[in-house]
Design a protein around this motif. Sequence first.
Motif, mmCIF file in Angstrom:
data_model
loop_
_atom_site.group_PDB
_atom_site.id
_atom_site.type_symbol
_atom_site.label_atom_id
_atom_site.label_comp_id
_atom_site.label_asym_id
_atom_site.label_seq_id
_atom_site.Cartn_x
_atom_site.Cartn_y
_atom_site.Cartn_z
ATOM 1 N N GLU A 39 11.154 9.254 -2.081
ATOM 2 C CA GLU A 39 10.196 8.152 -1.945
ATOM 3 C C GLU A 39 10.876 6.812 -2.222
ATOM 4 O O GLU A 39 10.634 5.826 -1.512
ATOM 5 N N GLU A 73 6.699 -1.764 -3.672
ATOM 6 C CA GLU A 73 6.095 -0.741 -4.523
ATOM 7 C C GLU A 73 5.378 0.279 -3.662
ATOM 8 O O GLU A 73 4.695 -0.083 -2.702
ATOM 9 N N THR A 75 2.823 3.746 -4.129
ATOM 10 C CA THR A 75 1.996 4.488 -5.076
ATOM 11 C C THR A 75 1.699 5.864 -4.507
ATOM 12 O O THR A 75 1.353 6.001 -3.328
ATOM 13 N N ASP A 77 0.074 9.961 -5.809
ATOM 14 C CA ASP A 77 -0.504 10.831 -6.818
ATOM 15 C C ASP A 77 0.294 12.124 -6.787
ATOM 16 O O ASP A 77 0.247 12.863 -5.794
ATOM 17 N N LEU A 91 3.097 9.086 -0.165
ATOM 18 C CA LEU A 91 2.693 7.767 -0.639
ATOM 19 C C LEU A 91 1.316 7.410 -0.098
ATOM 20 O O LEU A 91 0.995 7.687 1.057
ATOM 21 N N GLU A 93 -0.041 4.130 -0.770
ATOM 22 C CA GLU A 93 -0.062 2.690 -0.498
ATOM 23 C C GLU A 93 1.332 2.132 -0.723
ATOM 24 O O GLU A 93 2.057 2.566 -1.620
ATOM 25 N N ASN A 95 3.299 -1.760 -0.937
ATOM 26 C CA ASN A 95 3.152 -3.213 -1.003
ATOM 27 C C ASN A 95 4.529 -3.862 -1.028
ATOM 28 O O ASN A 95 5.355 -3.528 -1.881
#
Length: 138
Positions: A39, A73, A75, A77, A91, A93, A95
């Motif tokens: 990631e 960045e 994000t 879970d 992923l 999201e 940014n």
Amino acid sequence: MNMITFTVEGRLEGDVAKTCVAGKEVDIGLMGSDYPTPEEMLLSSALSCMMLTIYYVAREMNVKVDEVEGYIEGTMDPKGFQGDPNVPPGLLEINYFINVKSKDERINEVLEQSMRRCPLKDTLIRQIKVNVNWKVEK
């Protein structure tokens, strides 16, 4: 139409994926290891692609850019990767945060074109065809 094909080779050694990119070996690991995760490598590629696209478009338009820096960045879970069927494993999201220094009044046009033309940003937001070809040897 001339297509370009990019190829990255790799092998798994224990819990480290060793990939070869442009003749250079890159070690990629799991979360919590001493190596960047897949990631993080994706985010690194996406950020560098946007910055290089800004450079390319600015050069094409003859716009002087004094500096480009920033961060990105993503994000996710981890429950999805751990097998929870209700959570996507990837992923959720991304940014970008990019600072651009330029005195040229056309810099906003450069940035608009860069947003539209950045290959990895496009890849991240557009559904693409992905094929996985397995070969199992006994």
